[in-house]
Design a protein around this motif. Structure first.
Motif, PDB file in Angstrom:
ATOM      1  N   GLU A   1      49.484  58.798  46.831  1.00 35.17           N
ATOM      2  CA  GLU A   1      49.544  60.252  46.856  1.00 35.17           C
ATOM      3  C   GLU A   1      50.341  60.825  45.691  1.00 35.17           C
ATOM      4  OE1 GLU A   1      50.931  61.584  50.620  1.00 35.17           O
ATOM      5  OE2 GLU A   1      49.320  60.614  51.760  1.00 35.17           O
ATOM      6  N   ALA A   2      51.227  60.016  45.108  1.00 33.66           N
ATOM      7  CA  ALA A   2      52.063  60.510  44.015  1.00 33.66           C
ATOM      8  C   ALA A   2      51.322  60.525  42.680  1.00 33.66           C
ATOM      9  CB  ALA A   2      53.327  59.649  43.891  1.00 33.66           C
ATOM     10  N   LEU A   3      50.154  59.902  42.614  1.00 38.20           N
ATOM     11  CA  LEU A   3      49.448  59.778  41.342  1.00 38.20           C
ATOM     12  C   LEU A   3      48.747  61.071  40.928  1.00 38.20           C
ATOM     13  CD1 LEU A   3      48.415  58.015  38.990  1.00 38.20           C
ATOM     14  CD2 LEU A   3      46.506  57.322  40.472  1.00 38.20           C
TER      15      LEU A   3
ATOM     16  N   LEU B   1      48.900  63.767  37.241  1.00 39.15           N
ATOM     17  CA  LEU B   1      47.689  63.465  36.478  1.00 39.15           C
ATOM     18  C   LEU B   1      46.795  64.693  36.375  1.00 39.15           C
ATOM     19  CD1 LEU B   1      46.417  61.079  35.028  1.00 39.15           C
ATOM     20  CD2 LEU B   1      45.239  60.486  37.156  1.00 39.15           C
ATOM     21  N   ALA B   2      46.682  65.435  37.465  1.00 37.80           N
ATOM     22  CA  ALA B   2      45.871  66.651  37.456  1.00 37.80           C
ATOM     23  C   ALA B   2      46.418  67.661  36.460  1.00 37.80           C
ATOM     24  CB  ALA B   2      45.821  67.262  38.857  1.00 37.80           C
TER      25      ALA B   2
ATOM     26  N   LEU C   1      41.066  67.824  38.134  1.00 35.04           N
ATOM     27  CA  LEU C   1      41.133  66.639  38.988  1.00 35.04           C
ATOM     28  C   LEU C   1      41.362  67.045  40.434  1.00 35.04           C
ATOM     29  CD1 LEU C   1      41.257  63.452  38.840  1.00 35.04           C
ATOM     30  CD2 LEU C   1      43.738  63.730  39.047  1.00 35.04           C
ATOM     31  N   GLU C   2      40.492  66.567  41.325  1.00 33.72           N
ATOM     32  CA  GLU C   2      40.659  66.706  42.773  1.00 33.72           C
ATOM     33  C   GLU C   2      40.894  65.315  43.335  1.00 33.72           C
ATOM     34  OE1 GLU C   2      40.636  69.614  44.243  1.00 33.72           O
ATOM     35  OE2 GLU C   2      39.931  70.828  42.555  1.00 33.72           O
ATOM     36  N   ALA C   3      41.622  65.225  44.451  1.00 32.26           N
ATOM     37  CA  ALA C   3      42.026  63.910  44.946  1.00 32.26           C
ATOM     38  C   ALA C   3      41.700  63.717  46.424  1.00 32.26           C
ATOM     39  CB  ALA C   3      43.524  63.697  44.715  1.00 32.26           C
ATOM     40  N   ALA C   4      41.384  62.485  46.747  1.00 27.72           N
ATOM     41  CA  ALA C   4      41.229  62.036  48.136  1.00 27.72           C
ATOM     42  C   ALA C   4      41.956  60.701  48.253  1.00 27.72           C
ATOM     43  CB  ALA C   4      39.754  61.883  48.495  1.00 27.72           C
ATOM     44  N   THR C   5      42.642  60.492  49.367  1.00 29.06           N
ATOM     45  CA  THR C   5      43.429  59.270  49.521  1.00 29.06           C
ATOM     46  C   THR C   5      42.705  58.187  50.308  1.00 29.06           C
ATOM     47  OG1 THR C   5      44.533  60.189  51.482  1.00 29.06           O
ATOM     48  CG2 THR C   5      45.628  60.496  49.335  1.00 29.06           C
TER      49      THR C   5
END
Length: 242
Positions: free
Chosen positions: A11-13, A17-18, A28-32
């Motif tokens: 989750e910290a990445l 980065l975004a 950048l969108e994120a999913a864990t």
């Protein structure tokens, strides 16, 4: 701005980065978790996918395999694999399963940005037409390259057989076919192919070309379109048609 989906359980990445990738017009969108990433792919448009190799529920390699094997519209989405292990075996496996590029952790954000830009350019690049293989068409008509048993539709970025069957190629496989089609019968060395496909930003290793050719040859099936010249390289073995 191009939209990138990151599937990574760290989750910290994503937040730093975004923020960094906005410098390069990348959102950048994120999913864990893979299940969350799949839901987002089903409901939102993305231009590329960053996929971690080590994930809960299902690892990134299996996720990539399922992504390429499905009928969904995102099956041709450019995929960049991440892994904490950077050995050659992991890179080869990722490419064999349909990934377009591979980056080992830890990585420099600038290198990630460069590779994403390369993938996005490759996904939209049509390449220069070859006078010997391009069909003359009226203004506004589809641009095509025709060969014995094969048609390349440059506007749709599509390869199909004479009977209309569309070959389901990834963006990298299509680009490889387009490179070979620029000069039918010419032998392209592995280094020439790598330079055309990846440019100077990505890490080069010749084994990746053999994997890509094997994947492409299998998908083209009975056309027997690609000829291998031992210790030399590959060429398109189909004659151009007018």
């Amino acid at each position: 701005m191009a939209r990138i989906l990151l599937i990574d359980d760290d989750e910290a990445l994503a937040p730093p980065l975004a923020q960094y990738l906005t410098r390069f017009d990348l959102t950048l969108e994120a999913a864990t978790r893979p299940s969350e990433g799949l839901r987002r792919l089903e409901t939102e448009p993305f231009d590329a996918l960053i996929l971690d190799g080590m994930l809960p529920e299902v690892d990134g390699f299996e996720f990539c395999k399922r992504l390429r094997a499905g009928d969904e519209p995102w099956r041709q989405l450019p995929v960049l694999m991440l892994s904490a292990r950077g050995d050659l075996t992991d890179r080869v496996v990722g490419l064999e399963l349909g990934a377009d590029d591979y980056l080992a952790k830890p990585f420099e954000p600038r290198e990630l940005a460069a590779r994403l830009q390369s993938l996005l350019r490759r996904a939209i690049r049509l390449g220069p037409p070859s006078a010997a293989a391009v069909v003359a068409t009226p203004a506004g008509a589809a641009r095509q390259r025709r060969f014995d048993g094969l048609v390349l539709d440059l506007d749709r970025r599509e390869a199909r057989a004479d009977d209309g069957h569309v070959f389901e190629l990834t963006s990298t496989e299509y680009e490889l076919l387009l490179v070979l089609a620029t000069e039918p019968g010419k032998v392209f060395t592995r280094d020439e192919i790598l330079n055309r496909l990846r440019g100077q930003d990505a890490e080069l290793f010749t084994r990746s070309v053999d994997i890509l050719v094997s994947r492409l040859r299998k998908k083209l099936g009975p056309l027997d379109a690609i000829k291998t010249l031992r210790n030399a390289g590959y060429c398109l073995a189909l004659a151009p048609r007018s």
